[in-house]
Every structure is written in C-alpha cells, then in structure tokens.
Design a protein around this motif. Structure first.
Motif, PDB file in Angstrom:
ATOM      1  N   ALA A   1       1.896   7.803   3.488  1.00  0.00           N
ATOM      2  CA  ALA A   1       1.971   7.394   4.890  1.00  0.00           C
ATOM      3  C   ALA A   1       0.671   6.760   5.371  1.00  0.00           C
ATOM      4  CB  ALA A   1       2.317   8.607   5.757  1.00  0.00           C
ATOM      5  N   ALA A   2      -0.459   7.254   4.860  1.00  0.00           N
ATOM      6  CA  ALA A   2      -1.763   6.744   5.307  1.00  0.00           C
ATOM      7  C   ALA A   2      -2.126   5.412   4.672  1.00  0.00           C
ATOM      8  CB  ALA A   2      -2.854   7.767   5.001  1.00  0.00           C
ATOM      9  N   ALA A   3      -1.417   5.014   3.623  1.00  0.00           N
ATOM     10  CA  ALA A   3      -1.809   3.828   2.864  1.00  0.00           C
ATOM     11  C   ALA A   3      -1.474   2.519   3.548  1.00  0.00           C
ATOM     12  CB  ALA A   3      -1.149   3.867   1.476  1.00  0.00           C
ATOM     13  N   GLY A   4      -0.492   2.535   4.457  1.00  0.00           N
ATOM     14  CA  GLY A   4      -0.035   1.277   5.038  1.00  0.00           C
ATOM     15  C   GLY A   4      -1.092   0.527   5.823  1.00  0.00           C
ATOM     16  N   TYR A   5      -1.585   1.135   6.888  1.00  0.00           N
ATOM     17  CA  TYR A   5      -2.551   0.445   7.751  1.00  0.00           C
ATOM     18  C   TYR A   5      -3.932   0.329   7.119  1.00  0.00           C
ATOM     19  CZ  TYR A   5       0.717   0.302  11.630  1.00  0.00           C
ATOM     20  OH  TYR A   5       1.802   0.002  12.424  1.00  0.00           O
ATOM     21  N   THR A   6      -4.220   1.126   6.119  1.00  0.00           N
ATOM     22  CA  THR A   6      -5.521   1.029   5.461  1.00  0.00           C
ATOM     23  C   THR A   6      -5.525   0.038   4.298  1.00  0.00           C
ATOM     24  OG1 THR A   6      -4.961   2.922   4.035  1.00  0.00           O
ATOM     25  CG2 THR A   6      -6.144   3.395   6.076  1.00  0.00           C
ATOM     26  N   ALA A   7      -4.345  -0.320   3.793  1.00  0.00           N
ATOM     27  CA  ALA A   7      -4.287  -1.193   2.620  1.00  0.00           C
ATOM     28  C   ALA A   7      -4.862  -2.588   2.852  1.00  0.00           C
ATOM     29  CB  ALA A   7      -2.846  -1.285   2.102  1.00  0.00           C
ATOM     30  N   PRO A   8      -4.496  -3.306   3.934  1.00  0.00           N
ATOM     31  CA  PRO A   8      -5.047  -4.664   4.107  1.00  0.00           C
ATOM     32  C   PRO A   8      -6.571  -4.721   4.154  1.00  0.00           C
ATOM     33  CG  PRO A   8      -3.134  -4.370   5.505  1.00  0.00           C
ATOM     34  CD  PRO A   8      -3.456  -3.020   4.942  1.00  0.00           C
ATOM     35  N   PRO A   9      -7.255  -3.901   4.999  1.00  0.00           N
ATOM     36  CA  PRO A   9      -8.718  -3.981   5.003  1.00  0.00           C
ATOM     37  C   PRO A   9      -9.348  -3.521   3.689  1.00  0.00           C
ATOM     38  CG  PRO A   9      -7.976  -2.175   6.400  1.00  0.00           C
ATOM     39  CD  PRO A   9      -6.772  -2.960   6.045  1.00  0.00           C
ATOM     40  N   LEU A  10      -8.763  -2.516   3.041  1.00  0.00           N
ATOM     41  CA  LEU A  10      -9.334  -2.050   1.774  1.00  0.00           C
ATOM     42  C   LEU A  10      -9.132  -3.085   0.668  1.00  0.00           C
ATOM     43  CD1 LEU A  10      -8.404   1.746   1.769  1.00  0.00           C
ATOM     44  CD2 LEU A  10     -10.644   0.698   2.192  1.00  0.00           C
TER      45      LEU A  10
ATOM     46  N   ARG B   1       5.773  10.078  -6.361  1.00  0.00           N
ATOM     47  CA  ARG B   1       7.039   9.908  -5.665  1.00  0.00           C
ATOM     48  C   ARG B   1       7.862   8.803  -6.348  1.00  0.00           C
ATOM     49  NH1 ARG B   1       7.413  12.331  -0.936  1.00  0.00           N
ATOM     50  NH2 ARG B   1       8.922  10.837  -0.137  1.00  0.00           N
ATOM     51  N   ARG B   2       9.132   8.768  -6.072  1.00  0.00           N
ATOM     52  CA  ARG B   2      10.005   7.739  -6.629  1.00  0.00           C
ATOM     53  C   ARG B   2      10.186   6.636  -5.587  1.00  0.00           C
ATOM     54  NH1 ARG B   2      16.150   8.383  -9.115  1.00  0.00           N
ATOM     55  NH2 ARG B   2      16.519   6.154  -9.425  1.00  0.00           N
ATOM     56  N   LEU B   3       9.808   5.423  -5.941  1.00  0.00           N
ATOM     57  CA  LEU B   3       9.893   4.296  -5.017  1.00  0.00           C
ATOM     58  C   LEU B   3      11.266   3.657  -5.124  1.00  0.00           C
ATOM     59  CD1 LEU B   3       8.451   2.475  -2.991  1.00  0.00           C
ATOM     60  CD2 LEU B   3       7.585   1.124  -4.912  1.00  0.00           C
ATOM     61  N   ASP B   4      12.047   3.738  -4.031  1.00  0.00           N
ATOM     62  CA  ASP B   4      13.397   3.179  -4.027  1.00  0.00           C
ATOM     63  C   ASP B   4      13.415   1.687  -3.722  1.00  0.00           C
ATOM     64  OD1 ASP B   4      14.549   5.540  -4.721  1.00  0.00           O
ATOM     65  OD2 ASP B   4      15.144   6.094  -2.688  1.00  0.00           O
ATOM     66  N   GLY B   5      12.489   1.208  -2.918  1.00  0.00           N
ATOM     67  CA  GLY B   5      12.473  -0.213  -2.613  1.00  0.00           C
ATOM     68  C   GLY B   5      11.644  -0.541  -1.391  1.00  0.00           C
ATOM     69  N   ILE B   6      11.369  -1.843  -1.235  1.00  0.00           N
ATOM     70  CA  ILE B   6      10.568  -2.348  -0.114  1.00  0.00           C
ATOM     71  C   ILE B   6      11.348  -3.472   0.558  1.00  0.00           C
ATOM     72  CG2 ILE B   6       8.422  -3.504   0.556  1.00  0.00           C
ATOM     73  CD1 ILE B   6       7.110  -2.214  -1.901  1.00  0.00           C
TER      74      ILE B   6
ATOM     75  N   VAL C   1       4.400  -7.687  -9.360  1.00  0.00           N
ATOM     76  CA  VAL C   1       4.825  -6.291  -9.473  1.00  0.00           C
ATOM     77  C   VAL C   1       5.599  -5.870  -8.228  1.00  0.00           C
ATOM     78  CG1 VAL C   1       4.008  -3.911  -9.591  1.00  0.00           C
ATOM     79  CG2 VAL C   1       2.972  -5.657 -11.048  1.00  0.00           C
ATOM     80  N   MET C   2       5.108  -6.278  -7.067  1.00  0.00           N
ATOM     81  CA  MET C   2       5.775  -5.926  -5.817  1.00  0.00           C
ATOM     82  C   MET C   2       7.149  -6.565  -5.721  1.00  0.00           C
ATOM     83  SD  MET C   2       4.316  -6.326  -1.934  1.00  0.00           S
ATOM     84  CE  MET C   2       5.271  -5.741  -0.538  1.00  0.00           C
ATOM     85  N   LEU C   3       7.287  -7.780  -6.266  1.00  0.00           N
ATOM     86  CA  LEU C   3       8.560  -8.495  -6.197  1.00  0.00           C
ATOM     87  C   LEU C   3       9.691  -7.688  -6.828  1.00  0.00           C
ATOM     88  CD1 LEU C   3      10.082 -11.087  -5.455  1.00  0.00           C
ATOM     89  CD2 LEU C   3       9.351 -12.051  -7.653  1.00  0.00           C
TER      90      LEU C   3
ATOM     91  N   GLY D   1       0.825  -1.209   0.000  1.00  0.00           N
ATOM     92  CA  GLY D   1       0.000   0.000   0.000  1.00  0.00           C
ATOM     93  C   GLY D   1       0.853   1.251   0.000  1.00  0.00           C
ATOM     94  N   HIS D   2       1.880   1.280   0.844  1.00  0.00           N
ATOM     95  CA  HIS D   2       2.800   2.418   0.844  1.00  0.00           C
ATOM     96  C   HIS D   2       3.415   2.608  -0.542  1.00  0.00           C
ATOM     97  CE1 HIS D   2       2.712   3.493   5.009  1.00  0.00           C
ATOM     98  NE2 HIS D   2       3.281   2.395   5.465  1.00  0.00           N
ATOM     99  N   GLY D   3       3.902   1.495  -1.118  1.00  0.00           N
ATOM    100  CA  GLY D   3       4.575   1.573  -2.412  1.00  0.00           C
ATOM    101  C   GLY D   3       3.663   2.037  -3.527  1.00  0.00           C
ATOM    102  N   LEU D   4       2.436   1.495  -3.559  1.00  0.00           N
ATOM    103  CA  LEU D   4       1.494   1.859  -4.611  1.00  0.00           C
ATOM    104  C   LEU D   4       1.132   3.336  -4.551  1.00  0.00           C
ATOM    105  CD1 LEU D   4      -0.393   1.084  -6.934  1.00  0.00           C
ATOM    106  CD2 LEU D   4      -2.108   0.450  -5.214  1.00  0.00           C
TER     107      LEU D   4
END
Length: 237
Positions: free
Chosen positions: A96-105, A66-71, A132-134, A56-59
């Motif tokens: 920042a808000a996407a992390g904890y909201t991503a699993p339930p959404l 923003r530029r995603l450097d890595g996970i 894609v995440m990999l 969720g953060h990455g997406l």
C-alpha cells in the motif's frame, strides 16, 4: 545474434556516457516543471506517474510474497493494482505504501544513474521494467499506455544520437522527481473535499492503526527528499 553483438550490447549497457551540458540539464528540468504545473499538459503526462505508481504497488506485492492478479490503467489517469494474500501484515503495508513513493524514488534512482553517466543503462532499464509491467496489464487502455511508453524508450535509445538520449533521460528523471509531490497534493485535496476513506493513506492508517495524516506526511517527505537529493545529483552538486 553473435558473441560480438552481445559483447557490444553489454559494453553499451555497462559503459558510461559523457555528461550533458549544464544548459541541457536546466532546460529539461524547466520543461519537466512545466509539464507538472500546466493543468492541460499534466492531464496527459500524469499517465507516466500512474504507471510508476501502479508499478510500485505491483513490485512490492511480488517482493512481499503476495500474488499479483493484475494492473489496470484508466483514461482519467487513475489506476488499480489487485493482489491476493493476507489482508494485513508487513507485506500489505509495504504494498500500500509503494504507490505514492514509487515515482519520486524511481526518479532518485534514475538521478543516481545519470550522475554516474549511465544514460544507456537508465533507458534500457526503464524499457525492461515497462515490458515486465505489460505482462500484468489487464485492460486495453493500460496496455496501449504501457506499449506507447515502451516504444518511446526503445526509439530514443536505438534511433537517436547521444545528445537526444541524454535530453530524454534527464527529462524523464526530472519529471518523476518534480511530479512526485503533485499526486500527493491531489490526494490531500480529494480527501478534504470528498471525505473519502478508501485512499492509500486511509488504507495504511487502518493497517497500522495510525492517523492517515501521518502517512500523508510520509508521502510528502519521500517526494521532497527525493527531489532535493536527485536534483543535487542531476546538477552535479
């Protein structure tokens, strides 16, 4: 791959599958609840929530420019997503808000697909997101975790019968819905115990000049509303 094969795959992806029996829906929900509440089991299954959290953060980092450097995913079920861009503004807040909201959404979106009978679409869509995440994973444990999850989705979607696919899909969606609130509760306990100010809620508080408790309430609200809405869809109500 010939045209007939591509057409068949397209029909499988866009077609609908029969609704599973009510007992299967209830049984997978109970199993998901057990996986969330049992501490020993949760230590393993929480990795799936971490994948969704960091994804969720990455997406949102990418969608907000923003530029995603890595996970990175760690063996203690924590994770870290690094992105570059302005250290303030709407893009940073959404990331920042996407992390904890991503699993339930994600669970809510999955429940919508299952309610519409798109079991295959859910399994293949989840596989695509994991692939894609990999690409953005930057450590060995994280790569192993995502590859394992991706392989599991592939094996279920290609090598098992419709009943098994339905059971697996419902279990995954129930788990995301039921497990969406526990990380928020763990965060609340951690903030109270350790008095840290580096959590997502604290970061959001600094970015928006609002209390961190307000963001904790927001995380809980998203998890609860997703569980209620997704649960109603899964139960056919």
């Amino acid at each position: 791959m010939n045209v007939a094969s591509i057409t068949e795959m397209w029909h499988r992806l866009t077609g609908t599958q029969p609704d599973p029996s009510r007992w299967l829906v209830l049984a997978t929900g109970l199993l998901a609840l057990t996986a969330v509440l049992m501490r020993g089991v949760w230590h393993v299954t929480r990795n799936a929530v971490t994948i969704a959290h960091e994804g969720g953060h990455g997406l949102l980092a990418l969608l907000s420019g923003r530029r995603l450097d890595g996970i990175r995913l760690h063996s203690d079920t924590s994770g870290l997503t690094v992105s570059r861009g302005k250290p303030h503004g709407l893009g940073m807040v959404l990331t920042a808000a996407a992390g904890y909201t991503a699993p339930p959404l994600l669970g809510l979106a999955g429940a919508g697909l299952l309610a519409a009978g798109h079991i295959t679409a859910l399994l293949w869509g989840a596989t695509a997101l994991l692939l894609v995440m990999l690409v953005m994973i930057r450590n060995a444990y994280g790569a192993l975790t995502v590859v394992t999850a991706c392989a599991l989705f592939l094996l279920v979607s290609w090598l098992t019968k419709a009943q098994v696919q339905a059971a697996f899909a419902y279990l995954v969606v129930w788990f995301l819905l039921v497990g969406g609130a526990r990380p928020v509760a763990e965060l609340q306990n951690s903030r109270r115990r350790d008095r840290t100010n580096s959590s997502d809620a604290d970061q959001l508080a600094r970015l928006t000049h609002t209390p961190a408790a307000l963001w904790m309430l927001f995380f809980y609200a998203v998890a609860l509303c997703s569980l209620i809405g997704g649960g109603r869809w899964l139960l056919g109500r």
